[in-house]
Design a protein around this motif. Structure first.
Motif, PDB file in Angstrom:
ATOM      1  N   UNK A 148      48.098  35.915  36.137  1.00  0.00           N
ATOM      2  CA  UNK A 148      48.532  35.739  34.758  1.00  0.00           C
ATOM      3  C   UNK A 148      47.803  34.552  34.146  1.00  0.00           C
ATOM      4  N   UNK A 149      47.352  34.702  32.899  1.00  0.00           N
ATOM      5  CA  UNK A 149      46.569  33.642  32.248  1.00  0.00           C
ATOM      6  C   UNK A 149      45.441  33.222  33.186  1.00  0.00           C
ATOM      7  N   UNK A 150      44.632  34.193  33.565  1.00  0.00           N
ATOM      8  CA  UNK A 150      43.684  34.034  34.660  1.00  0.00           C
ATOM      9  C   UNK A 150      42.487  33.162  34.338  1.00  0.00           C
ATOM     10  N   UNK A 151      42.274  32.853  33.057  1.00  0.00           N
ATOM     11  CA  UNK A 151      41.114  32.046  32.712  1.00  0.00           C
ATOM     12  C   UNK A 151      39.831  32.722  33.144  1.00  0.00           C
ATOM     13  N   UNK A 152      38.978  31.983  33.813  1.00  0.00           N
ATOM     14  CA  UNK A 152      37.703  32.512  34.296  1.00  0.00           C
ATOM     15  C   UNK A 152      37.778  33.037  35.728  1.00  0.00           C
TER      16      UNK A 152
ATOM     17  N   UNK B  71      38.782  34.838  42.399  1.00  0.00           N
ATOM     18  CA  UNK B  71      37.541  35.584  42.647  1.00  0.00           C
ATOM     19  C   UNK B  71      36.680  34.972  43.751  1.00  0.00           C
ATOM     20  N   UNK B  72      36.429  33.642  43.766  1.00  0.00           N
ATOM     21  CA  UNK B  72      35.605  33.093  44.847  1.00  0.00           C
ATOM     22  C   UNK B  72      36.224  33.280  46.234  1.00  0.00           C
ATOM     23  N   UNK B  73      37.554  33.271  46.311  1.00  0.00           N
ATOM     24  CA  UNK B  73      38.204  33.486  47.606  1.00  0.00           C
ATOM     25  C   UNK B  73      38.000  34.927  48.058  1.00  0.00           C
ATOM     26  N   UNK B  74      38.225  35.866  47.165  1.00  0.00           N
ATOM     27  CA  UNK B  74      38.027  37.276  47.518  1.00  0.00           C
ATOM     28  C   UNK B  74      36.579  37.561  47.881  1.00  0.00           C
ATOM     29  N   UNK B  75      35.655  36.846  47.249  1.00  0.00           N
ATOM     30  CA  UNK B  75      34.235  37.083  47.492  1.00  0.00           C
ATOM     31  C   UNK B  75      33.808  36.684  48.895  1.00  0.00           C
ATOM     32  N   UNK B  76      34.514  35.741  49.502  1.00  0.00           N
ATOM     33  CA  UNK B  76      34.095  35.216  50.803  1.00  0.00           C
ATOM     34  C   UNK B  76      35.063  35.527  51.938  1.00  0.00           C
ATOM     35  N   UNK B  77      36.268  35.942  51.615  1.00  0.00           N
ATOM     36  CA  UNK B  77      37.270  36.169  52.653  1.00  0.00           C
ATOM     37  C   UNK B  77      37.099  37.559  53.274  1.00  0.00           C
TER      38      UNK B  77
ATOM     39  N   UNK C 201      32.101  38.960  34.992  1.00  0.00           N
ATOM     40  CA  UNK C 201      30.751  38.825  35.518  1.00  0.00           C
ATOM     41  C   UNK C 201      30.776  38.290  36.954  1.00  0.00           C
ATOM     42  N   UNK C 202      31.660  37.334  37.227  1.00  0.00           N
ATOM     43  CA  UNK C 202      31.757  36.776  38.575  1.00  0.00           C
ATOM     44  C   UNK C 202      32.199  37.831  39.587  1.00  0.00           C
ATOM     45  N   UNK C 203      33.155  38.651  39.188  1.00  0.00           N
ATOM     46  CA  UNK C 203      33.619  39.718  40.082  1.00  0.00           C
ATOM     47  C   UNK C 203      32.510  40.722  40.353  1.00  0.00           C
ATOM     48  N   UNK C 204      31.760  41.073  39.322  1.00  0.00           N
ATOM     49  CA  UNK C 204      30.668  42.036  39.486  1.00  0.00           C
ATOM     50  C   UNK C 204      29.579  41.475  40.384  1.00  0.00           C
ATOM     51  N   UNK C 205      29.219  40.220  40.175  1.00  0.00           N
ATOM     52  CA  UNK C 205      28.178  39.602  40.992  1.00  0.00           C
ATOM     53  C   UNK C 205      28.591  39.489  42.455  1.00  0.00           C
ATOM     54  N   UNK C 206      29.898  39.372  42.694  1.00  0.00           N
ATOM     55  CA  UNK C 206      30.402  39.291  44.065  1.00  0.00           C
ATOM     56  C   UNK C 206      30.616  40.665  44.691  1.00  0.00           C
TER      57      UNK C 206
ATOM     58  N   UNK D 223      32.943  42.804  43.870  1.00  0.00           N
ATOM     59  CA  UNK D 223      34.375  43.057  44.013  1.00  0.00           C
ATOM     60  C   UNK D 223      34.776  44.203  43.092  1.00  0.00           C
ATOM     61  N   UNK D 224      34.556  45.418  43.541  1.00  0.00           N
ATOM     62  CA  UNK D 224      34.825  46.585  42.706  1.00  0.00           C
ATOM     63  C   UNK D 224      36.313  46.794  42.465  1.00  0.00           C
ATOM     64  N   UNK D 225      37.147  46.164  43.267  1.00  0.00           N
ATOM     65  CA  UNK D 225      38.590  46.316  43.109  1.00  0.00           C
ATOM     66  C   UNK D 225      39.205  45.337  42.138  1.00  0.00           C
ATOM     67  N   UNK D 226      38.397  44.494  41.524  1.00  0.00           N
ATOM     68  CA  UNK D 226      38.911  43.480  40.601  1.00  0.00           C
ATOM     69  C   UNK D 226      38.714  43.948  39.167  1.00  0.00           C
ATOM     70  N   UNK D 227      39.804  43.987  38.423  1.00  0.00           N
ATOM     71  CA  UNK D 227      39.787  44.367  37.011  1.00  0.00           C
ATOM     72  C   UNK D 227      40.177  43.153  36.174  1.00  0.00           C
ATOM     73  N   UNK D 228      39.434  42.914  35.100  1.00  0.00           N
ATOM     74  CA  UNK D 228      39.747  41.810  34.183  1.00  0.00           C
ATOM     75  C   UNK D 228      40.126  42.405  32.841  1.00  0.00           C
ATOM     76  N   UNK D 229      41.311  42.062  32.368  1.00  0.00           N
ATOM     77  CA  UNK D 229      41.859  42.629  31.137  1.00  0.00           C
ATOM     78  C   UNK D 229      42.025  41.523  30.104  1.00  0.00           C
ATOM     79  N   UNK D 230      41.571  41.776  28.893  1.00  0.00           N
ATOM     80  CA  UNK D 230      41.783  40.844  27.785  1.00  0.00           C
ATOM     81  C   UNK D 230      43.098  41.202  27.113  1.00  0.00           C
ATOM     82  N   UNK D 231      44.021  40.251  27.094  1.00  0.00           N
ATOM     83  CA  UNK D 231      45.311  40.526  26.476  1.00  0.00           C
ATOM     84  C   UNK D 231      46.315  39.439  26.764  1.00  0.00           C
ATOM     85  N   UNK D 232      47.522  39.619  26.265  1.00  0.00           N
ATOM     86  CA  UNK D 232      48.616  38.662  26.436  1.00  0.00           C
ATOM     87  C   UNK D 232      49.187  38.794  27.838  1.00  0.00           C
TER      88      UNK D 232
END
Length: 216
Positions: A47-51, A56-62, A85-90, A92-101
């Motif tokens: 929630x309120x995930x920011x960047x 994402x960095x943990x999922x990318x290396x764990x 962009x960070x998820x794509x570069x890593x 991480x196809x299972x990571x979805x980023x949604x713009x919203x409240x």
């Protein structure tokens, strides 16, 4: 004036900043939760995930990163794009980023109960009553045995002990809570279950911002 939450993230790049230290601790707690997670698919919401710098960095290396289906919800489109962009570069196809409240329960209805629930950077920016309400909702967002990660500053009035009590009232047990001497407030609480239905069409909190809370 509306705070620039995109520019706010630059403090993460300062090694001695409180945000940088807080981020490192949150990442450690997420990695530890993944270490102890049961085998098989896992779900995560932020929630309120920011960047997405905490998850994402943990999922990318764990080693368990590929097992995680995650949804990050962020209102600021520039921050969401950085996370996407960070998820794509890593890879991480299972990571979805949604713009919203991120306060709206409907954003998570199809992905809860989740094994990892991140409510970082929120409790210092909403009223005490909304913190209490959000903790209550965490019992619907989190799967039995799952972990909620949260942050709150340790400035006076230090609400961290009270927040811990609220989590206990909702069936959570503390995994780790930083001390006032650490200078940053990071908590991880594991849910004892059972899961509760997530109430649809509900706003869990109103994100006011620390400045508005302290200088109304």
């Amino acid at each position: 004036m509306t705070k620039d939450w995109y520019a706010w993230h630059t403090d993460y790049d300062q090694p001695d900043s409180s945000l940088s230290r807080r981020l490192a601790e949150v990442r450690d707690r997420i990695a530890q939760a993944l270490d102890s997670a049961p085998p098989g698919p896992l779900r995560a919401i932020s929630l309120c995930a920011g960047q997405g710098r905490d998850l994402i960095p943990v999922l990318a290396t764990h080693p368990r990163g590929g097992d995680v289906t995650a949804r990050l919800v962020e209102l600021e489109p520039r921050n969401a794009e950085v996370a996407r962009r960070a998820a794509a570069e890593a890879g991480l196809t299972g990571v979805e980023v949604v713009v919203g409240d991120a306060a709206l329960t409907d954003r998570y209805a199809d992905l809860v109960p989740a094994d990892l629930v991140l409510v970082c950077g929120i409790f210092g920016n909403i009223t005490d009553a909304d913190i209490r309400a959000t903790v209550r909702h965490c019992a619907s967002l989190c799967a039995p045995g799952g972990t909620v990660f949260w942050t709150r500053h340790r400035r006076e009035p230090d609400l961290v002990p009270v927040i811990c009590d609220w989590f206990a009232e909702e069936g959570f047990a503390p995994v780790a809570v930083s001390s006032p001497a650490d200078g940053v407030g990071v908590g991880a609480h594991r849910f004892g279950g059972p899961s509760r239905p997530l109430k649809p069409g509900t706003a869990m909190f109103e994100f006011l911002g620390y400045d508005r809370l302290t200088h109304p």
